[in-house]
Scaffold this motif. Structure first.
Motif, mmCIF file in Angstrom:
data_model
loop_
_atom_site.group_PDB
_atom_site.id
_atom_site.type_symbol
_atom_site.label_atom_id
_atom_site.label_comp_id
_atom_site.label_asym_id
_atom_site.label_seq_id
_atom_site.Cartn_x
_atom_site.Cartn_y
_atom_site.Cartn_z
ATOM 1 N N SER A 1 19.351 35.106 -2.373
ATOM 2 C CA SER A 1 20.367 35.206 -1.333
ATOM 3 C C SER A 1 21.702 35.642 -1.912
ATOM 4 O O SER A 1 22.419 36.466 -1.321
ATOM 5 N N TRP A 2 22.051 35.108 -3.080
ATOM 6 C CA TRP A 2 23.340 35.406 -3.709
ATOM 7 C C TRP A 2 23.225 36.492 -4.770
ATOM 8 O O TRP A 2 24.216 36.848 -5.400
ATOM 9 N N ARG B 1 15.738 29.647 -2.304
ATOM 10 C CA ARG B 1 16.146 30.997 -1.916
ATOM 11 C C ARG B 1 17.535 31.375 -2.429
ATOM 12 O O ARG B 1 17.935 32.543 -2.381
ATOM 13 N N THR C 1 11.087 31.793 -4.163
ATOM 14 C CA THR C 1 12.204 31.844 -3.227
ATOM 15 C C THR C 1 11.895 31.192 -1.890
ATOM 16 O O THR C 1 12.808 30.913 -1.116
ATOM 17 N N SER D 1 15.701 28.045 2.613
ATOM 18 C CA SER D 1 14.501 28.772 2.183
ATOM 19 C C SER D 1 13.481 28.914 3.313
ATOM 20 O O SER D 1 13.409 28.085 4.223
#
Length: 382
Positions: free
Chosen positions: A297-298, A293, A289, A367
């Motif tokens: 994140s989602w 990322r 990540t 990221s």
């Protein structure tokens, strides 16, 4: 493996990017223009590919503005963002941006001060945080408390300031309420809501819009890469809808990011180990990540495929998994370093390479690159 370092790279297909964006732009009806939201991916080769295709760039910082001007010195640039510094406002005016998207009354006063001092006139759109309700999407940018835009209840004060302040030229409204919407019908319904809202504001405040910016928010279906937003169905409906817009709205701006660039990029990373802990098969990769990322994140499992690599040192065991669910994790010292969870694979072994598809947007850009000081991935543009 014979390479000195494990595979870890982003690969971007610039030809496919140009083809996709060319078709997107060509399908837009009259009066509609597509700007590229640079926050999705601001790599110079991507920007250079998009510069001749998009109407211009939408930026949200002084750094993005500098990147936009580096590839398109005379191109159109829209400057947004919820927390512009006085220095960025002055930079935007000096660089000759096309319009600023204003997010508060104080920001209007800051723009007025800078424009008056510099002897310039700043064209502005007022970004409004509507009351809603809106269609369901991954992220809501309005219709609830967020830091974005001017509360619809405070719009009279903002319009008055935009009309009366020196150095400021009111051009219209900016409405960006959803992010990652996957339904053409829902998006058209939202734009029709915008039409009704703005025409009512024009009548209530005695103003006329030259430009209406409807934001971006058109999504990418990471859960099913074969079922993407139907742009043709949307633009067919958009052509009918634009016919109902007032004639004095000379320009309808879109500012998409992920929808334009997501499919052009892949993140490839080598499997360093495969092991089982407490009943879960873990695939550990070079990367994670801090390079990509978006999945964490989602909060989704990002789609990937396995590229099998047969070369392997004969002196080493080669762990792997067949026909079982696996969780793909990176090299960081945190259990949150997860790229995909509980995904069934036909086979994956140490030394194979995973290709995470549709990684061209909000991957490297968002990221935390230097956490644990691991090497950065390669970036390959083809």
């Amino acid at each position: 493996m014979t390479a000195p370092e494990p595979v870890c790279r982003y690969v971007y297909d610039l030809g496919a990017l140009a083809e996709h964006v060319g078709k997107v732009v060509a399908a837009l009806p009259e009066r509609c223009r597509m700007f590229y939201a640079m926050k999705a991916n601001s790599a110079e080769p991507v920007l250079a590919t998009l510069a001749p295709l998009a109407a211009g760039f939408e930026v949200a910082s002084g750094g993005e503005l500098a990147k936009a001007r580096a590839v398109a010195p005379d191109g159109e640039v829209l400057f947004g963002g919820p927390a512009k510094t006085p220095g960025e406002i002055e930079q935007a005016l000096t660089a000759g941006v096309t319009r600023l998207h204003v997010e508060s009354v104080l920001e209007l006063h800051r723009i007025s001060e800078a424009a008056t001092r510099l002897g310039r006139t700043a064209a502005v759109l007022l970004r409004v945080n509507l009351a809603g309700p809106f269609p369901k999407a991954t992220l809501a940018m309005a219709g609830r408390p967020t830091q974005f835009g001017i509360d619809e209840a405070r719009l009279p004060e903002a319009v008055r300031a935009a009309v009366e302040l020196p150095g400021v030229a009111f051009a219209g409204f900016h409405l960006h309420s959803l992010s990652n919407n996957l339904s053409p019908e829902a998006h058209l319904a939202m734009l029709d809501l915008y039409r009704r809202k703005i025409t009512s504001w024009e009548e209530a405040f005695g103003v006329r819009c030259e430009v209406v910016n409807v934001g971006g928010g058109i999504g990418v279906n990471y859960a099913d890469l074969t079922a993407q937003f139907d742009w043709t169905r949307f633009t067919d409906g958009l052509a009918r809808l634009v016919g109902t817009f007032p004639a004095h709205w000379r320009e309808i701006d879109f500012e998409c990011g992920r929808f334009l660039v997501a499919a052009c990029g892949s993140y490839l990373t080598e499997v360093l180990d495969v092991k089982r802990n407490h009943g879960v098969h873990y695939v550990l990769v070079r990367g994670g990540t801090h390079h990509f990322r978006l999945p964490v994140s989602w909060q989704h499992s990002h789609p990937f495929g396995v590229r099998h690599v047969e070369a392997w040192p004969a002196t080493l065991p080669r762990p792997g998994v067949r026909g079982e669910p696996v969780t793909v994790v990176g090299e960081l010292c945190t259990p949150k370093d997860v790229l995909a969870r509980d995904v069934v694979v036909d086979e994956v072994r140490a030394g194979d390479v995973l290709e995470f598809r549709h990684a061209g947007a909000y991957g490297w850009e968002i990221s935390h690159h230097d956490f644990l000081s691991h090497p950065h991935p390669e970036h390959v543009y083809r």
